[in-house]
Design a protein around this motif. Sequence first.
Motif, PDB file in Angstrom:
ATOM      1  N   UNK A 140       0.825  -1.208   0.000  1.00 36.54           N
ATOM      2  CA  UNK A 140       0.000   0.000   0.000  1.00 36.54           C
ATOM      3  C   UNK A 140       0.857   1.256   0.000  1.00 36.54           C
ATOM      4  N   UNK A 141       0.215   2.393   0.138  1.00 40.46           N
ATOM      5  CA  UNK A 141       0.947   3.658   0.210  1.00 40.46           C
ATOM      6  C   UNK A 141       1.814   3.668   1.463  1.00 40.46           C
ATOM      7  N   UNK A 142       3.094   3.890   1.283  1.00 46.83           N
ATOM      8  CA  UNK A 142       4.039   3.846   2.403  1.00 46.83           C
ATOM      9  C   UNK A 142       4.815   5.159   2.530  1.00 46.83           C
ATOM     10  N   UNK A 143       4.251   6.230   1.994  1.00 47.96           N
ATOM     11  CA  UNK A 143       4.916   7.530   2.088  1.00 47.96           C
ATOM     12  C   UNK A 143       3.984   8.537   2.746  1.00 47.96           C
ATOM     13  N   UNK A 144       4.564   9.421   3.535  1.00 44.54           N
ATOM     14  CA  UNK A 144       3.812  10.485   4.182  1.00 44.54           C
ATOM     15  C   UNK A 144       4.320  11.812   3.630  1.00 44.54           C
ATOM     16  N   UNK A 145       3.445  12.792   3.403  1.00 39.10           N
ATOM     17  CA  UNK A 145       3.915  14.084   2.909  1.00 39.10           C
ATOM     18  C   UNK A 145       4.625  14.877   3.992  1.00 39.10           C
ATOM     19  N   UNK A 146       5.694  15.545   3.609  1.00 33.77           N
ATOM     20  CA  UNK A 146       6.462  16.393   4.519  1.00 33.77           C
ATOM     21  C   UNK A 146       6.542  17.777   3.887  1.00 33.77           C
ATOM     22  N   UNK A 147       6.303  18.825   4.689  1.00 33.22           N
ATOM     23  CA  UNK A 147       6.185  20.182   4.189  1.00 33.22           C
ATOM     24  C   UNK A 147       7.295  21.085   4.723  1.00 33.22           C
ATOM     25  N   UNK A 148       7.702  22.022   3.877  1.00 30.14           N
ATOM     26  CA  UNK A 148       8.589  23.107   4.288  1.00 30.14           C
ATOM     27  C   UNK A 148       7.946  24.396   3.786  1.00 30.14           C
ATOM     28  N   UNK A 149       7.847  25.397   4.638  1.00 26.05           N
ATOM     29  CA  UNK A 149       7.171  26.650   4.281  1.00 26.05           C
ATOM     30  C   UNK A 149       8.074  27.843   4.568  1.00 26.05           C
ATOM     31  N   UNK A 150       8.067  28.795   3.641  1.00 32.77           N
ATOM     32  CA  UNK A 150       8.798  30.058   3.776  1.00 32.77           C
ATOM     33  C   UNK A 150       8.019  31.132   3.049  1.00 32.77           C
ATOM     34  N   UNK A 151       8.288  32.385   3.358  1.00 31.58           N
ATOM     35  CA  UNK A 151       7.780  33.436   2.477  1.00 31.58           C
ATOM     36  C   UNK A 151       8.637  33.426   1.218  1.00 31.58           C
ATOM     37  N   UNK A 152       8.050  33.852   0.116  1.00 29.48           N
ATOM     38  CA  UNK A 152       8.785  33.866  -1.149  1.00 29.48           C
ATOM     39  C   UNK A 152      10.036  34.735  -1.047  1.00 29.48           C
ATOM     40  N   UNK A 153       9.915  35.865  -0.364  1.00 31.32           N
ATOM     41  CA  UNK A 153      11.067  36.754  -0.227  1.00 31.32           C
ATOM     42  C   UNK A 153      12.195  36.106   0.547  1.00 31.32           C
ATOM     43  N   UNK A 154      11.859  35.376   1.592  1.00 27.93           N
ATOM     44  CA  UNK A 154      12.875  34.687   2.390  1.00 27.93           C
ATOM     45  C   UNK A 154      13.528  33.582   1.571  1.00 27.93           C
ATOM     46  N   UNK A 155      12.733  32.811   0.845  1.00 30.13           N
ATOM     47  CA  UNK A 155      13.275  31.720   0.042  1.00 30.13           C
ATOM     48  C   UNK A 155      14.265  32.236  -0.997  1.00 30.13           C
ATOM     49  N   UNK A 156      13.932  33.313  -1.662  1.00 28.82           N
ATOM     50  CA  UNK A 156      14.776  33.836  -2.738  1.00 28.82           C
ATOM     51  C   UNK A 156      16.040  34.489  -2.195  1.00 28.82           C
ATOM     52  N   UNK A 157      15.957  35.152  -1.044  1.00 27.69           N
ATOM     53  CA  UNK A 157      17.086  35.931  -0.550  1.00 27.69           C
ATOM     54  C   UNK A 157      18.046  35.139   0.328  1.00 27.69           C
TER      55      UNK A 157
END
Length: 459
Positions: free
Chosen positions: A310-327
């Motif tokens: 069966x499905x054996x993967x769990x979603x994992x998230x990383x979140x940032x503001x776009x400005x923080x990610x780019x800079x």
Amino acid sequence: MEQQQLLRVLDTVLLSPPVPAQHAIAPLPLSGLDADRNVLDVAFRTLRFFPPPDPSSSLDPFAVLPRAFEAALGLFPALAGRIRDGHVVVSDADTVPLVLLVASELSVADVDTDAPGSALLDSLAPKDGDGAGPALALQATRFACGGVALGMRVAHALCDGAGGTKFLASAARFARGQGPAAVAPVWERRDRLGPRRPPRVVTPLFDRVLALDDHVARCGPYGAAWDGHERRQQLTRECFHVSDARVEALRARLADEAGLKLTTFEVIAAFIWRARVKANGTSSGEVVKMVYSMNINKLVDLPLPDGYWGNVCVPVYVALTAGDLVSRPLAATAAMIKKSKQEVGDEYVRSYIDFQELHRGEGVTAGPRGAVSAFTDWRRLGHGEVDFGWGGPDAVLPLSWRILGSTEPCFLLPYGAADERRRQGFKVFVAVQRKALPGFRDEMEELLLQQQQSSVGKL
């Protein structure tokens, strides 16, 4: 004449799992990961290209494949069933269609397997169903050169890429006359990965990255309009040929800057996520997220049996503001992705399943589809085990673009065993906003194989 019109249907074989009527299977409960709405209503479509059989042999793929798949269905009978109310229902009358086609005027060499938006590629696999048909449908096409394309549509609620490969590898064993594998398929889904009683969310991460949305509750995580013309026109699907040497140089530099060991996936996911957000010109204050699948086999306190498919993967998230990610330094983003992996354990998995159970009818979402970049790595799914007797696949391609709640995914794909580029790198299939494509191509230049730098724009 368009290439897809050169396909001719020879026959449709209805495969019956060898389950006697008196042993019809009772409804089989899905796991909490199978019932995640991001996968529950999704039919995942894949395509594999196989080389021609040896001309000196009398091997006929169209004689081999129906027998092999019918035998494999005896071990995986749920694939012939229908999904109903969180269960799979299988009866003795259920069948799986295997459509046999010929492309007598086309060679495999005429098919561009590096064109993820190709109408020809799309026509080589069963179309998306309406959910009423069997969980599995198959399509095999024989080309003028003798090569074979095998298309598969399978309900994502029954398996992920690894589980689907187990079924195909089982059929391949029967085709080679080797019989079933030593480890039999195991169901045990609700027992192993069902919600707790009562459900409880201990991990606080989901409150930061997931929300509830009435529109998602009504239309699903991918929206009712995904297949509409307007939505399709907003996105393009591209292939990029990535250099191992360039990725390794970048990985070594970022690892030195971060003072951490970094994997290729962590580095390339950070790079492509930033490249996409930069190319999109996303407002600096907008929160953007990346999500990827993480295998839980070695993370849960009660390890899953080897035959679990069966499905054996769990979603994992990383979140940032776009400005923080780019800079911010790219090394810092790669380090964040590494840290997110370290936060996943048994409680994360159980809390995710329980979160879905508690809010199933409320529309769980990570945000607008365009603000979520999904990543999945297919480079080590055991593709070489799918050998029906005349060689493993020369190419393995996804045809579905709805994963992890996003319609803008990125797939890391291997080259086939016979492709010389296998020694140099791997492929990236990615969905990009059409207006952002020129900027995204510019960003990707740092990672591309040299010979592709001038030709990638032609794909």
